[in-house]
Design an enzyme around this catalytic site. Sequence first.
Site, short mmCIF file in Angstrom:
data_model
loop_
_atom_site.label_atom_id
_atom_site.label_comp_id
_atom_site.label_asym_id
_atom_site.label_seq_id
_atom_site.Cartn_x
_atom_site.Cartn_y
_atom_site.Cartn_z
N LYS A 96 11.91 29.57 25.27
CA LYS A 96 11.81 29.88 24.32
C LYS A 96 10.82 31.03 24.26
O LYS A 96 11.26 32.05 24.12
CB LYS A 96 10.73 29.01 22.93
CG LYS A 96 11.83 28.26 22.29
CD LYS A 96 12.07 26.96 21.20
CE LYS A 96 12.45 26.86 20.72
NZ LYS A 96 12.21 25.47 20.55
N LYS B 69 23.78 24.21 27.66
CA LYS B 69 23.96 23.60 27.00
C LYS B 69 23.57 23.86 25.29
O LYS B 69 23.74 25.04 25.24
CB LYS B 69 21.89 23.36 27.33
CG LYS B 69 21.54 21.96 26.03
CD LYS B 69 20.22 22.49 25.99
CE LYS B 69 19.42 22.34 24.04
NZ LYS B 69 18.02 22.57 24.07
N LYS C 150 21.88 26.27 18.91
CA LYS C 150 21.96 27.03 18.11
C LYS C 150 21.57 28.91 18.77
O LYS C 150 22.01 29.95 18.49
CB LYS C 150 21.30 26.80 17.18
CG LYS C 150 21.46 25.77 16.45
CD LYS C 150 20.28 25.87 15.11
CE LYS C 150 19.83 24.07 16.11
NZ LYS C 150 19.50 22.81 15.01
P1 TYM Z 1 16.28 19.83 17.73
O1 TYM Z 1 16.58 19.49 15.84
O2 TYM Z 1 16.89 20.64 18.68
O3 TYM Z 1 17.69 18.25 17.93
C1 TYM Z 1 18.22 17.15 17.74
C2 TYM Z 1 18.71 16.11 18.75
O4 TYM Z 1 20.32 16.93 19.48
C3 TYM Z 1 19.85 16.55 20.56
N1 TYM Z 1 20.16 17.99 21.30
C4 TYM Z 1 20.71 17.27 22.23
N2 TYM Z 1 21.85 16.69 23.00
C5 TYM Z 1 22.49 16.86 23.60
N3 TYM Z 1 23.18 18.07 24.76
C6 TYM Z 1 22.78 18.59 23.83
N4 TYM Z 1 23.37 20.27 23.35
C7 TYM Z 1 21.22 18.69 22.33
N5 TYM Z 1 20.92 19.29 21.76
C8 TYM Z 1 20.92 19.14 21.42
C9 TYM Z 1 18.05 17.01 21.07
O5 TYM Z 1 17.95 16.63 22.03
C10 TYM Z 1 17.40 16.38 19.99
O6 TYM Z 1 17.30 14.73 20.52
N6 TYM Z 1 11.43 18.58 18.69
C11 TYM Z 1 13.01 17.85 17.72
C12 TYM Z 1 12.87 17.58 16.93
C13 TYM Z 1 11.68 15.99 16.97
C14 TYM Z 1 11.77 14.69 17.05
C15 TYM Z 1 10.42 14.25 16.62
C16 TYM Z 1 12.14 14.11 17.55
C17 TYM Z 1 10.93 16.66 15.97
N7 TYM Z 1 9.97 15.28 16.09
C18 TYM Z 1 10.02 13.11 17.29
C19 TYM Z 1 12.31 12.52 17.52
C20 TYM Z 1 11.12 12.44 17.30
C21 TYM Z 1 14.28 18.75 18.07
O7 TYM Z 1 13.82 19.83 17.77
O8 TYM Z 1 15.01 18.39 17.84
#
Ligand code: TYM
Length: 321
Positions: free
Chosen positions: A110, A189, A192
């Site tokens: 980031k 990947k 957004k």
């Molecule tokens: P976030 O909101 O970015 O994404 C949510 C979930 O989607 C998965 N993901 C993907 N998986 C495969 N291919 C992709 N291109 C792809 N893009 C997104 C992410 O790996 C994620 O599982 N930090 C986390 C949110 C969070 C969280 C937690 C998750 C906060 N606290 C505790 C698990 C446990 C996040 O930013 O996800």
Amino acid sequence: MRVFTGIQPSGDLHIGNYFGSIKQMVDAQASSETFAFIANYHAMTSVRDGDRLAKLTMQCATDFLALGIDPNKSTFWIQSDVKEVLELYWILSSFTPMGLLERAHSYKDKTAKGIAANHSLFSYPVLMAADILIFGADVVPVGKDQIQHVEIARDIAIKFNNAYGDIFTIPEFRIQEEIQTVPGIDGQKMSKSYNNVVNIFGQEKEQMKTIKKIVTENVALEEPKEFEGCNVYNMAKLFLQGDELVALQERYKRGGEGHGHFKLYLHEVIWEYFRDFREQRAYFEAHQDEVKEILDRGASKARAVALPMIEKIREVTGLVF
Ligand code: TYM
């Protein structure tokens, strides 16, 4: 076994979120104790408009329910409804070496992209560790990009347990081997922030337009085409199985069709896959009060798990006397 995950309400949900995490959670509901939440504190690292964050939070909750999170089977809530995670976040900060956070890929990516480095972006994994640990999660289904964050949560939990005894369950990440990272329309990947996503609940025309932009090799119509490594095929294989997948491979090998045909087919497949979910979504969209009630009930259930844990932590750390 307690299966646990969160999603940031920082924009429209895309098929990377679906296959990386949501689908795994929905499937886990049949056999495990499932906890799913909307990480609105985490989304503050990128959303700086209060009305927008509130709207995105409800939208994300609506989407999640439409996609099959069943509040009778899962505990489903908004992160900020269980404020004890913030207390644990501070407590865990003392067990988080700077180097651990400095090595976090997500933070490095980031800031390399020009996003201003601030403390919440840097300490993001500590809050994520607090989420996971306060609920005693055994397994955390995520996409590949979040594996390191779950590993950081493990490291922090081990350090804390070394100091105070066996308080935290040491969580494990769960990743679907064949999926790991869902590619976006440019083959990177899907994310957004890369502007390469296929939304789950977009308009049909908009989705068609996005799919038309998928980057493909320039091969003459009549020529056979490689399906391995083709961005259209790679997306299609998330949705297709068995005979349908083999039939698509045959179409590539036969030649006589261009990538435009495969894109049209991909659009139809995706549109069909989410048809019932769209109907469910329309229902929840029209019943936002019901969504709020579900979230309130979920918050009570979540607090009932988090409170005894934070009380135990206050006790062992000497915060009650
Ligand atoms: P976030 O909101 O970015 O994404 C949510 C979930 O989607 C998965 N993901 C993907 N998986 C495969 N291919 C992709 N291109 C792809 N893009 C997104 C992410 O790996 C994620 O599982 N930090 C986390 C949110 C969070 C969280 C937690 C998750 C906060 N606290 C505790 C698990 C446990 C996040 O930013 O996800």
